[in-house]
Design an enzyme around this catalytic site. Structure first.
Site, PDB file in Angstrom:
ATOM      1  N   LYS A  20      52.994  81.049  44.653  1.00  0.00           N
ATOM      2  CA  LYS A  20      53.689  82.282  44.284  1.00  0.00           C
ATOM      3  C   LYS A  20      54.183  82.188  42.827  1.00  0.00           C
ATOM      4  O   LYS A  20      54.171  81.100  42.236  1.00  0.00           O
ATOM      5  CB  LYS A  20      54.845  82.500  45.263  1.00  0.00           C
ATOM      6  CG  LYS A  20      54.383  82.733  46.713  1.00  0.00           C
ATOM      7  CD  LYS A  20      55.588  82.927  47.635  1.00  0.00           C
ATOM      8  CE  LYS A  20      55.170  83.237  49.059  1.00  0.00           C
ATOM      9  NZ  LYS A  20      56.348  83.515  49.928  1.00  0.00           N
ATOM     10  N   TYR A  60      51.158  91.887  53.095  1.00  0.00           N
ATOM     11  CA  TYR A  60      52.417  91.834  53.847  1.00  0.00           C
ATOM     12  C   TYR A  60      52.602  93.107  54.690  1.00  0.00           C
ATOM     13  O   TYR A  60      53.728  93.620  54.794  1.00  0.00           O
ATOM     14  CB  TYR A  60      53.596  91.651  52.885  1.00  0.00           C
ATOM     15  CG  TYR A  60      53.734  90.253  52.312  1.00  0.00           C
ATOM     16  CD1 TYR A  60      53.683  89.112  53.135  1.00  0.00           C
ATOM     17  CD2 TYR A  60      53.954  90.062  50.950  1.00  0.00           C
ATOM     18  CE1 TYR A  60      53.822  87.827  52.606  1.00  0.00           C
ATOM     19  CE2 TYR A  60      54.108  88.767  50.419  1.00  0.00           C
ATOM     20  CZ  TYR A  60      54.045  87.665  51.255  1.00  0.00           C
ATOM     21  OH  TYR A  60      54.204  86.398  50.735  1.00  0.00           O
ATOM     22  N   PHE A  68      64.056  93.800  52.957  1.00  0.00           N
ATOM     23  CA  PHE A  68      63.850  92.916  51.810  1.00  0.00           C
ATOM     24  C   PHE A  68      62.508  93.130  51.113  1.00  0.00           C
ATOM     25  O   PHE A  68      62.227  92.482  50.103  1.00  0.00           O
ATOM     26  CB  PHE A  68      64.011  91.445  52.224  1.00  0.00           C
ATOM     27  CG  PHE A  68      63.026  90.957  53.262  1.00  0.00           C
ATOM     28  CD1 PHE A  68      61.732  90.594  52.918  1.00  0.00           C
ATOM     29  CD2 PHE A  68      63.408  90.864  54.601  1.00  0.00           C
ATOM     30  CE1 PHE A  68      60.827  90.139  53.875  1.00  0.00           C
ATOM     31  CE2 PHE A  68      62.507  90.410  55.562  1.00  0.00           C
ATOM     32  CZ  PHE A  68      61.214  90.052  55.198  1.00  0.00           C
ATOM     33  N   ARG A  96      50.162  74.988  57.425  1.00  0.00           N
ATOM     34  CA  ARG A  96      51.513  75.501  57.719  1.00  0.00           C
ATOM     35  C   ARG A  96      52.506  74.351  57.835  1.00  0.00           C
ATOM     36  O   ARG A  96      53.644  74.445  57.386  1.00  0.00           O
ATOM     37  CB  ARG A  96      51.516  76.309  59.021  1.00  0.00           C
ATOM     38  CG  ARG A  96      50.878  77.673  58.942  1.00  0.00           C
ATOM     39  CD  ARG A  96      51.647  78.659  58.112  1.00  0.00           C
ATOM     40  NE  ARG A  96      52.842  79.182  58.755  1.00  0.00           N
ATOM     41  CZ  ARG A  96      53.531  80.225  58.324  1.00  0.00           C
ATOM     42  NH1 ARG A  96      53.137  80.885  57.230  1.00  0.00           N
ATOM     43  NH2 ARG A  96      54.608  80.634  58.937  1.00  0.00           N
ATOM     44  N   THR A 102      59.479  79.136  56.671  1.00  0.00           N
ATOM     45  CA  THR A 102      59.736  80.181  55.676  1.00  0.00           C
ATOM     46  C   THR A 102      61.027  79.920  54.900  1.00  0.00           C
ATOM     47  O   THR A 102      61.071  80.107  53.682  1.00  0.00           O
ATOM     48  CB  THR A 102      59.828  81.553  56.389  1.00  0.00           C
ATOM     49  OG1 THR A 102      58.670  81.704  57.204  1.00  0.00           O
ATOM     50  CG2 THR A 102      59.917  82.689  55.392  1.00  0.00           C
ATOM     51  N   ARG A 113      57.646  73.365  50.683  1.00  0.00           N
ATOM     52  CA  ARG A 113      58.903  74.108  50.553  1.00  0.00           C
ATOM     53  C   ARG A 113      60.104  73.174  50.590  1.00  0.00           C
ATOM     54  O   ARG A 113      61.088  73.392  49.883  1.00  0.00           O
ATOM     55  CB  ARG A 113      58.985  75.179  51.646  1.00  0.00           C
ATOM     56  CG  ARG A 113      58.033  76.356  51.368  1.00  0.00           C
ATOM     57  CD  ARG A 113      57.910  77.288  52.544  1.00  0.00           C
ATOM     58  NE  ARG A 113      57.166  78.513  52.209  1.00  0.00           N
ATOM     59  CZ  ARG A 113      56.670  79.351  53.104  1.00  0.00           C
ATOM     60  NH1 ARG A 113      56.828  79.112  54.405  1.00  0.00           N
ATOM     61  NH2 ARG A 113      56.027  80.432  52.724  1.00  0.00           N
ATOM     62  N   ASN A 123      60.256  80.770  47.812  1.00  0.00           N
ATOM     63  CA  ASN A 123      59.757  79.623  48.581  1.00  0.00           C
ATOM     64  C   ASN A 123      58.374  79.128  48.148  1.00  0.00           C
ATOM     65  O   ASN A 123      57.670  78.475  48.901  1.00  0.00           O
ATOM     66  CB  ASN A 123      59.852  79.892  50.081  1.00  0.00           C
ATOM     67  CG  ASN A 123      59.044  81.099  50.508  1.00  0.00           C
ATOM     68  OD1 ASN A 123      58.367  81.716  49.683  1.00  0.00           O
ATOM     69  ND2 ASN A 123      59.103  81.432  51.788  1.00  0.00           N
ATOM     70  N   HIS A 126      52.507  80.475  49.679  1.00  0.00           N
ATOM     71  CA  HIS A 126      52.103  81.183  50.899  1.00  0.00           C
ATOM     72  C   HIS A 126      51.036  80.380  51.614  1.00  0.00           C
ATOM     73  O   HIS A 126      50.160  79.798  50.965  1.00  0.00           O
ATOM     74  CB  HIS A 126      51.517  82.564  50.540  1.00  0.00           C
ATOM     75  CG  HIS A 126      50.864  83.221  51.722  1.00  0.00           C
ATOM     76  ND1 HIS A 126      51.577  83.880  52.688  1.00  0.00           N
ATOM     77  CD2 HIS A 126      49.563  83.254  52.123  1.00  0.00           C
ATOM     78  CE1 HIS A 126      50.748  84.298  53.634  1.00  0.00           C
ATOM     79  NE2 HIS A 126      49.515  83.943  53.318  1.00  0.00           N
ATOM     80  N   GLU A 137      43.420  87.812  55.405  1.00  0.00           N
ATOM     81  CA  GLU A 137      43.977  87.608  54.059  1.00  0.00           C
ATOM     82  C   GLU A 137      42.908  87.162  53.066  1.00  0.00           C
ATOM     83  O   GLU A 137      42.893  87.611  51.912  1.00  0.00           O
ATOM     84  CB  GLU A 137      45.096  86.566  54.124  1.00  0.00           C
ATOM     85  CG  GLU A 137      46.317  87.066  54.879  1.00  0.00           C
ATOM     86  CD  GLU A 137      47.354  85.978  55.126  1.00  0.00           C
ATOM     87  OE1 GLU A 137      47.166  84.838  54.649  1.00  0.00           O
ATOM     88  OE2 GLU A 137      48.361  86.273  55.800  1.00  0.00           O
TER      89      GLU A 137
END
Ligand code: IDP
Length: 162
Positions: A20, A60, A68, A96, A102, A113, A123, A126, A137
């Site tokens: 990100k 998303y 948010f 993951r 998250t 993270r 964070n 992705h 995706e």
């Protein structure tokens, strides 16, 4: 014919990993790539891009109604993103676990993270959360011709057929 995302050789999966804008700004791209390489996964697509509002609203789609979301959109468009597709057995679940939950407060040290971030809204990375989500995706972020099917020479050292 070229294989498509849904028919990867050897039953391997693919997942979307994206560094990100905070991860790019803070120069963590190399270290994040290194973790996936070192684990043994195969990089099959990589690009840097400025994500558009439209791409993010599709990416998303389950979050666009959340309060948010405007902040998430602002964050995700605040600078370039480095998007990658990684391939390997169980890559969705494994990545993951490598990325962590998250909320970085809950992330173990040793996860991306847990090692690089402190707040849910910053964070760093992705990772797709399911095989089906990954397929959706990847199709959003990459064109078919941007994904390479190649043989990694150490495959027989990384995997054991039994
Ligand atoms: P994930 O990125 O771990 O899959 P999602 O629930 O899909 O988590 O949320 C996507 C992204 O939206 C998160 O990584 C985070 O940056 C942001 N986000 C999720 N929940 C919140 C929240 O409650 N407040 C602010 N940002 C959030």
């Amino acid at each position: 014919p070229r294989r498509t995302q849904s028919s990867v050789a050897g039953g391997a999966e693919r997942t979307l990993i994206a560094v990100k804008p905070d991860g790019v700004q803070r120069r963590h791209v190399g270290q994040i790539i290194q973790r996936f390489e070192q684990r043994g996964f195969k990089l099959v697509g990589l690009k840097m891009l400025q994500a558009s509002d439209g791409l993010l609203s599709q990416h998303y789609c389950q979050l666009v109604q959340k309060p948010f979301y405007p902040n998430l959109l602002h964050y995700m468009t605040s600078g370039p993103v480095v998007a990658m597709v990684w391939e390997g057995q169980n890559v969705v679940q494994s990545s993951r676990r490598m990325v962590g939950p998250t909320n970085p407060v809950e992330a173990q040290p040793g996860t991306v993270r847990g090692d690089f971030s402190l707040h849910t809204s910053r964070n760093v990375v992705h990772a797709s959360d399911s095989v089906e989500g990954a397929q959706r995706e990847i199709q959003l972020w990459f064109e078919g011709k941007e994904l390479l099917n190649w043989d990694c020479f150490d495959h027989s050292l990384t995997y054991k057929e039994d």
